[in-house]
Design a protein around this motif. Sequence first.
Motif, short mmCIF file in Angstrom:
data_model
loop_
_atom_site.label_atom_id
_atom_site.label_comp_id
_atom_site.label_asym_id
_atom_site.label_seq_id
_atom_site.Cartn_x
_atom_site.Cartn_y
_atom_site.Cartn_z
N ASP A 242 0.84 -1.19 0.00
CA ASP A 242 0.00 0.00 0.00
C ASP A 242 0.88 1.25 0.00
N GLU A 243 0.25 2.42 0.05
CA GLU A 243 0.99 3.67 -0.02
C GLU A 243 1.95 3.83 1.16
N GLU A 244 1.53 3.37 2.33
CA GLU A 244 2.39 3.50 3.52
C GLU A 244 3.66 2.67 3.37
N LEU A 246 4.95 1.64 0.55
CA LEU A 246 5.74 2.19 -0.54
C LEU A 246 6.55 3.38 -0.07
N ALA A 247 5.97 4.23 0.79
CA ALA A 247 6.71 5.36 1.35
C ALA A 247 7.86 4.87 2.23
#
Length: 414
Positions: A242-244, A246-247
Amino acid sequence: MARPLESGRADRPPGRLTPQVAAVLRPELDALAEDIMAEIRRTIPAYARLPERGERQELRLGVEQVLRTFVDRISGSEESRERRDELCRWLGRGEAYRGRSLDALQAAYRIGVQVAWRRVAEIGQRHKLSSAVMSQLAGALFAYIDELASLSVEGFQQARARVGDSRAEARRRLLRLLVGRPRPSKAVLARAAEAAGWRMPAEVVPVAVPPKARTAPEALDAGVLRDLDRAEPFLIVPGPLDEERLAMLTAALPERRGALGPSVPPTEAADSLRWARRTLALMDAGILAVTGLARAEDHLLELWLLADGALLDQVARRRLAVLSGMGDGRRRRLIETLGAWLESEGNAVETADRLQVHPQTVRYRLRQITDVFGDRLGDPDSRFELEAVLRAERLRRGGLPELPKTGSPDVSGR
């Protein structure tokens, strides 16, 4: 009236009082241990939840032992000290093995000394102990608690070192299972994950990293497994990307270069990592024009077509051998036309649009292609193999296969 008890000779060692002081304290130990345990359970949530048997009973025995050893010490006896030392280290080790910090145990020591000092003050008043004796008792008691806490810290650190070593080895074994062959069963993987203290997710995302890439492992979540020291370093990220997450990866890979395998069940991590590594290799070779973190799932067709270069060469030579006697110019034009025609499903007009030539030119070339390949163009299996080969060659070499050449260059321009 009872005579006040004095501390004795001036040369008595620190912390040692007269046997009479120990004698008035010893009968109070059982009740004092009960009061300390009650206060610990009341004020420290971690110990309030302990079952009657097991840890709570162990803690109660520990309280009783340290109280007895304190009274022995002020009377001049060191017989129980070794047992007490090991007990305090054991309490510290227990916190480490249970995955807890020392906060609760240190708080228990502080509460213990507070309750003990209140009881000692009552005893001193009841037995009319002199201020000198009470002062010495206070110093001995608070110094004693510091000693207990230090012993527990020692045991805690010893256990943490052992746990850390064993946990690191368990994680290395888990990684070997995840990315090794043969594919592990769910049961084997679950046991390895439990031993490593790793909560096994429903899916994982392997990440291939360039060798000697600059990384910031401290930015990774604790659940991310990694081996950044091998020739082909990699990460195993638990859960979907998810975006978290990926960050997190972006922060952990400052150069922002790597390849993400498809999200798969943990038992299939080896395959996904293999695809991620292949994606990274194609990026390095300039075949995939991708920057940053590439996703293998966006390039599955390319991965499939270029999975085995030597095998691709064999298929190309066999399927395109009929073109080997032509010059490079003519061969290139026919290959480009054949590829566009196959991708256009045999539509000459669309083929011409793809090549940006006149449809009549396409028809002329197709007559040459038909003359060369014959009825193989009518066979679905042959057409499929030709299209796959030509797509792969376009990716790998820009469109012109390496074939044995027996003819002279063609300069007709058609």
